[in-house]
Design an enzyme around this catalytic site. Structure first.
Site, short mmCIF file in Angstrom:
data_model
loop_
_atom_site.label_atom_id
_atom_site.label_comp_id
_atom_site.label_asym_id
_atom_site.label_seq_id
_atom_site.Cartn_x
_atom_site.Cartn_y
_atom_site.Cartn_z
N LYS A 83 32.62 -12.42 18.75
CA LYS A 83 32.60 -11.53 17.58
C LYS A 83 31.30 -11.25 17.07
O LYS A 83 30.73 -12.22 16.66
CB LYS A 83 33.80 -11.93 16.60
CG LYS A 83 34.52 -11.00 15.73
CD LYS A 83 35.61 -11.79 14.98
CE LYS A 83 36.38 -11.08 14.11
NZ LYS A 83 37.31 -11.51 13.25
O1 G3P Z 1 39.49 -11.42 10.46
C1 G3P Z 1 38.90 -10.08 10.11
C2 G3P Z 1 39.97 -9.76 8.93
O2 G3P Z 1 41.31 -9.67 9.28
C3 G3P Z 1 39.93 -10.22 7.73
O3 G3P Z 1 40.80 -9.73 6.82
O4 G3P Z 1 42.17 -10.07 4.83
O5 G3P Z 1 39.98 -11.18 4.98
O6 G3P Z 1 40.02 -8.71 4.62
P1 G3P Z 1 40.61 -10.11 5.01
#
Ligand code: G3P
Length: 219
Positions: A83
């Site tokens: 990633k």
């Molecule tokens: O892993 C990346 C993403 O899914 C993060 O989500 O909820 O931290 O905005 P969030």
């Protein structure tokens, strides 16, 4: 549509993998930090737990450093996906790693042009963050629609749309309606997807009637 789970909690992954619904796992540096575990140790364990792709994120900020870290991470298991952040250095690293056959997930995507660049760099997955756009009153799902349209306009763009930063079941439904390839869902949201109050009410009524009938199903 494939379902990935967005967590570095191996117990949760094991539990949800047993449903047969899990196609892969995504992690990020925040989720690894939350797990309190060693990056390599936890990623290896996740890769051994699921057959599908497992994203592990690099933390270098220059392409050379990202490529070096990416190659180290890629050695962990066959199902690792490296990633990379959507900055120019990340795109350079994406091109280099993709050229070597290493799978990549370009993350922190917030615009359609960013997604176009990631696809041109050969990304296996693009991760647009819908929840974080909604948080600032920009419709995250409009971005998914735009990326779907752009990718479908060109046969040579093969990057899969991995909808990230999912916050609720409607995000999953909308992603499926648009035709996104993958959603990565936090465990708590994934668990709510099968639930409906009318299902619970209906089941309770069926079982109460069955009890009254005095019958049993036995082989
Ligand atoms: O892993 C990346 C993403 O899914 C993060 O989500 O909820 O931290 O905005 P969030």
């Amino acid at each position: 549509m494939k379902f990935f789970i967005d967590t570095a909690n191996v117990d949760e992954i094991r539990d949800l993998a047993a449903t047969g619904m899990l196609d892969g796992v995504t992690t990020n540096p925040s989720l690894i930090a939350q797990s309190g575990r060693d990056f390599f140790e936890v990623l290896k364990e996740i890769c051994d737990t699921v057959d599908g792709p497992v994203s592990g994120e690099v933390t270098a900020l220059d392409a050379e450093g990202m490529i070096k870290e990416g190659k180290t991470v890629a050695k962990l298991a066959d199902n690792i996906v490296v990633k990379l952040p959507l900055i120019w250095e990340g795109l350079k690293a994406c091109s280099a790693l993709s050229a070597e056959g290493i799978k990549t997930n370009v993350t922190l995507c917030f615009s359609a042009t960013q997604a176009l660049l990631a696809a041109k760099a050969g990304a296996t997955y693009i991760s647009p963050f819908v929840g974080r756009l909604d948080d600032i009153h920009i419709d995250g799902m409009e971005l998914i629609e735009d990326i779907r349209t752009i990718y479908d306009n060109y046969d040579n763009l093969e990057t899969e749309i991995l909808v990230a930063s999912i916050r609720n079941p409607n995000h999953v439904k909308d992603a499926a309606l648009i035709g996104a390839d993958v959603v990565t869902v936090p465990p708590a949201v994934l668990r709510t997807l099968a639930g409906h109050p009318l299902t619970d009410k209906g089941l309770a009524a069926f079982l109460a009637d069955w009890e009254k009938s005095g019958q049993k199903i036995s082989s």
